[in-house]
Design a protein around this motif. Sequence first.
Motif, PDB file in Angstrom:
ATOM      1  N   MET A   1      -7.527   7.949  -7.212  1.00  0.00           N
ATOM      2  CA  MET A   1      -7.379   6.603  -6.656  1.00  0.00           C
ATOM      3  C   MET A   1      -7.421   6.662  -5.134  1.00  0.00           C
ATOM      4  SD  MET A   1      -4.455   3.786  -7.517  1.00  0.00           S
ATOM      5  CE  MET A   1      -4.934   3.666  -9.227  1.00  0.00           C
ATOM      6  N   LYS A   2      -8.157   5.758  -4.547  1.00  0.00           N
ATOM      7  CA  LYS A   2      -8.286   5.768  -3.079  1.00  0.00           C
ATOM      8  C   LYS A   2      -6.980   5.396  -2.390  1.00  0.00           C
ATOM      9  CE  LYS A   2     -13.019   4.938  -1.734  1.00  0.00           C
ATOM     10  NZ  LYS A   2     -13.874   4.065  -0.930  1.00  0.00           N
ATOM     11  N   GLN A   3      -6.781   6.022  -1.241  1.00  0.00           N
ATOM     12  CA  GLN A   3      -5.571   5.732  -0.458  1.00  0.00           C
ATOM     13  C   GLN A   3      -5.950   5.152   0.901  1.00  0.00           C
ATOM     14  OE1 GLN A   3      -3.346   9.495  -0.544  1.00  0.00           O
ATOM     15  NE2 GLN A   3      -1.940   8.397  -1.880  1.00  0.00           N
ATOM     16  N   TYR A   4      -5.038   4.366   1.406  1.00  0.00           N
ATOM     17  CA  TYR A   4      -5.249   3.678   2.681  1.00  0.00           C
ATOM     18  C   TYR A   4      -4.003   3.814   3.544  1.00  0.00           C
ATOM     19  CZ  TYR A   4      -9.096   1.811   0.076  1.00  0.00           C
ATOM     20  OH  TYR A   4     -10.226   1.721  -0.683  1.00  0.00           O
ATOM     21  N   ARG A   5      -4.241   3.937   4.846  1.00  0.00           N
ATOM     22  CA  ARG A   5      -3.126   4.028   5.787  1.00  0.00           C
ATOM     23  C   ARG A   5      -2.972   2.686   6.498  1.00  0.00           C
ATOM     24  NH1 ARG A   5      -4.518   8.295   7.995  1.00  0.00           N
ATOM     25  NH2 ARG A   5      -2.974   9.630   7.045  1.00  0.00           N
ATOM     26  N   VAL A   6      -1.801   2.090   6.360  1.00  0.00           N
ATOM     27  CA  VAL A   6      -1.488   0.847   7.070  1.00  0.00           C
ATOM     28  C   VAL A   6      -0.805   1.243   8.374  1.00  0.00           C
ATOM     29  CG1 VAL A   6      -0.286  -1.365   6.960  1.00  0.00           C
ATOM     30  CG2 VAL A   6      -1.129  -0.286   4.854  1.00  0.00           C
ATOM     31  N   ILE A   7      -1.266   0.700   9.478  1.00  0.00           N
ATOM     32  CA  ILE A   7      -0.705   1.011  10.795  1.00  0.00           C
ATOM     33  C   ILE A   7      -0.244  -0.297  11.429  1.00  0.00           C
ATOM     34  CG2 ILE A   7      -1.202   2.029  13.065  1.00  0.00           C
ATOM     35  CD1 ILE A   7      -3.634   3.373  11.347  1.00  0.00           C
ATOM     36  N   TYR A   8       1.015  -0.324  11.768  1.00  0.00           N
ATOM     37  CA  TYR A   8       1.630  -1.571  12.225  1.00  0.00           C
ATOM     38  C   TYR A   8       2.250  -1.370  13.609  1.00  0.00           C
ATOM     39  CZ  TYR A   8       5.271  -5.224  12.316  1.00  0.00           C
ATOM     40  OH  TYR A   8       6.091  -6.246  12.678  1.00  0.00           O
ATOM     41  N   ASP A   9       1.776  -2.116  14.568  1.00  0.00           N
ATOM     42  CA  ASP A   9       2.308  -2.055  15.935  1.00  0.00           C
ATOM     43  C   ASP A   9       3.387  -3.132  16.070  1.00  0.00           C
ATOM     44  OD1 ASP A   9       2.871  -1.833  18.560  1.00  0.00           O
ATOM     45  OD2 ASP A   9       0.857  -2.271  19.282  1.00  0.00           O
ATOM     46  N   ARG A  10       4.597  -2.743  15.698  1.00  0.00           N
ATOM     47  CA  ARG A  10       5.685  -3.726  15.613  1.00  0.00           C
ATOM     48  C   ARG A  10       6.004  -4.357  16.963  1.00  0.00           C
ATOM     49  NH1 ARG A  10      11.197  -4.672  15.287  1.00  0.00           N
ATOM     50  NH2 ARG A  10      11.844  -5.742  13.374  1.00  0.00           N
ATOM     51  N   LYS A  11       5.755  -3.635  18.067  1.00  0.00           N
ATOM     52  CA  LYS A  11       6.049  -4.171  19.404  1.00  0.00           C
ATOM     53  C   LYS A  11       5.296  -5.473  19.664  1.00  0.00           C
ATOM     54  CE  LYS A  11       4.697  -0.408  21.528  1.00  0.00           C
ATOM     55  NZ  LYS A  11       4.368   0.386  20.344  1.00  0.00           N
ATOM     56  N   GLY A  12       4.111  -5.594  19.078  1.00  0.00           N
ATOM     57  CA  GLY A  12       3.278  -6.768  19.328  1.00  0.00           C
ATOM     58  C   GLY A  12       3.543  -7.930  18.400  1.00  0.00           C
ATOM     59  N   CYS A  13       4.410  -7.731  17.435  1.00  0.00           N
ATOM     60  CA  CYS A  13       4.681  -8.783  16.447  1.00  0.00           C
ATOM     61  C   CYS A  13       5.365  -9.972  17.107  1.00  0.00           C
ATOM     62  CB  CYS A  13       5.569  -8.209  15.347  1.00  0.00           C
ATOM     63  SG  CYS A  13       6.183  -9.435  14.177  1.00  0.00           S
ATOM     64  N   ILE A  14       4.895 -11.182  16.793  1.00  0.00           N
ATOM     65  CA  ILE A  14       5.497 -12.403  17.348  1.00  0.00           C
ATOM     66  C   ILE A  14       6.274 -13.185  16.288  1.00  0.00           C
ATOM     67  CG2 ILE A  14       3.808 -12.631  19.215  1.00  0.00           C
ATOM     68  CD1 ILE A  14       2.453 -14.863  17.469  1.00  0.00           C
ATOM     69  N   GLY A  15       6.438 -12.584  15.126  1.00  0.00           N
ATOM     70  CA  GLY A  15       7.289 -13.200  14.099  1.00  0.00           C
ATOM     71  C   GLY A  15       6.690 -14.407  13.425  1.00  0.00           C
ATOM     72  N   ALA A  16       5.374 -14.454  13.358  1.00  0.00           N
ATOM     73  CA  ALA A  16       4.716 -15.618  12.768  1.00  0.00           C
ATOM     74  C   ALA A  16       4.858 -15.685  11.245  1.00  0.00           C
ATOM     75  CB  ALA A  16       3.237 -15.622  13.142  1.00  0.00           C
ATOM     76  N   ALA A  17       5.221 -14.559  10.645  1.00  0.00           N
ATOM     77  CA  ALA A  17       5.492 -14.476   9.205  1.00  0.00           C
ATOM     78  C   ALA A  17       4.279 -14.687   8.298  1.00  0.00           C
ATOM     79  CB  ALA A  17       6.619 -15.420   8.778  1.00  0.00           C
ATOM     80  N   ALA A  18       3.100 -14.694   8.873  1.00  0.00           N
ATOM     81  CA  ALA A  18       1.907 -14.826   8.035  1.00  0.00           C
ATOM     82  C   ALA A  18       1.765 -13.627   7.098  1.00  0.00           C
ATOM     83  CB  ALA A  18       0.665 -14.956   8.919  1.00  0.00           C
ATOM     84  N   CYS A  19       2.160 -12.474   7.570  1.00  0.00           N
ATOM     85  CA  CYS A  19       2.076 -11.270   6.733  1.00  0.00           C
ATOM     86  C   CYS A  19       2.978 -11.407   5.505  1.00  0.00           C
ATOM     87  CB  CYS A  19       2.461 -10.033   7.529  1.00  0.00           C
ATOM     88  SG  CYS A  19       4.074 -10.160   8.329  1.00  0.00           S
ATOM     89  N   VAL A  20       4.136 -12.029   5.697  1.00  0.00           N
ATOM     90  CA  VAL A  20       5.061 -12.227   4.582  1.00  0.00           C
ATOM     91  C   VAL A  20       4.414 -13.137   3.538  1.00  0.00           C
ATOM     92  CG1 VAL A  20       7.372 -12.992   3.939  1.00  0.00           C
ATOM     93  CG2 VAL A  20       6.996 -11.956   6.189  1.00  0.00           C
ATOM     94  N   ALA A  21       3.740 -14.169   4.009  1.00  0.00           N
ATOM     95  CA  ALA A  21       3.032 -15.062   3.088  1.00  0.00           C
ATOM     96  C   ALA A  21       1.931 -14.318   2.342  1.00  0.00           C
ATOM     97  CB  ALA A  21       2.440 -16.240   3.868  1.00  0.00           C
ATOM     98  N   GLY A  22       1.303 -13.352   3.019  1.00  0.00           N
ATOM     99  CA  GLY A  22       0.199 -12.619   2.396  1.00  0.00           C
ATOM    100  C   GLY A  22       0.650 -11.573   1.398  1.00  0.00           C
ATOM    101  N   HIS A  23       1.791 -10.922   1.668  1.00  0.00           N
ATOM    102  CA  HIS A  23       2.192  -9.784   0.829  1.00  0.00           C
ATOM    103  C   HIS A  23       3.712  -9.609   0.938  1.00  0.00           C
ATOM    104  CE1 HIS A  23       2.107  -6.166  -1.370  1.00  0.00           C
ATOM    105  NE2 HIS A  23       1.648  -5.336  -0.475  1.00  0.00           N
ATOM    106  N   ASP A  24       4.450 -10.448   0.231  1.00  0.00           N
ATOM    107  CA  ASP A  24       5.899 -10.469   0.426  1.00  0.00           C
ATOM    108  C   ASP A  24       6.636  -9.296  -0.217  1.00  0.00           C
ATOM    109  OD1 ASP A  24       5.814 -11.251  -2.198  1.00  0.00           O
ATOM    110  OD2 ASP A  24       6.881 -13.137  -1.925  1.00  0.00           O
ATOM    111  N   ALA A  25       5.927  -8.477  -1.008  1.00  0.00           N
ATOM    112  CA  ALA A  25       6.576  -7.289  -1.540  1.00  0.00           C
ATOM    113  C   ALA A  25       6.752  -6.219  -0.460  1.00  0.00           C
ATOM    114  CB  ALA A  25       5.758  -6.723  -2.698  1.00  0.00           C
TER     115      ALA A  25
END
Length: 84
Positions: A1-25
């Motif tokens: 099964m293919k694997q993927y690396r998610v890279i998140y630059d938390r410093k730049g987050c503005i808290g828009a919560a769109a990511c939560v709407a996209g993938h709340d798990a």
Amino acid sequence: MKQYRVIYDRKGCIGAAACVAGHDARWVLVDDGKADLKGAQLNKEGLFELIIDENELPKMMDAAQLCPVLVIHIDEVETGKRLI
Ligand code: SF4
């Protein structure tokens, strides 16, 4: 099964919560007004990283594409190719 690396630059987050709407798990807004990526580890560059498999990719792509400041990136582990 293919694997993927998610890279998140938390410093730049503005808290828009769109990511939560996209993938709340995986994405949750916390007390400082920014999002946490559940299960991720901080790397040497100060970015959060998480390995996922292809089953989770569509939802994580939704989260990354919805983020208004594009601080979520996804690379294919095998090739290093950046998807977003
Ligand atoms: S969508 Fe982007 S800016 Fe908004 S909370 Fe998620 S990571 Fe932060």
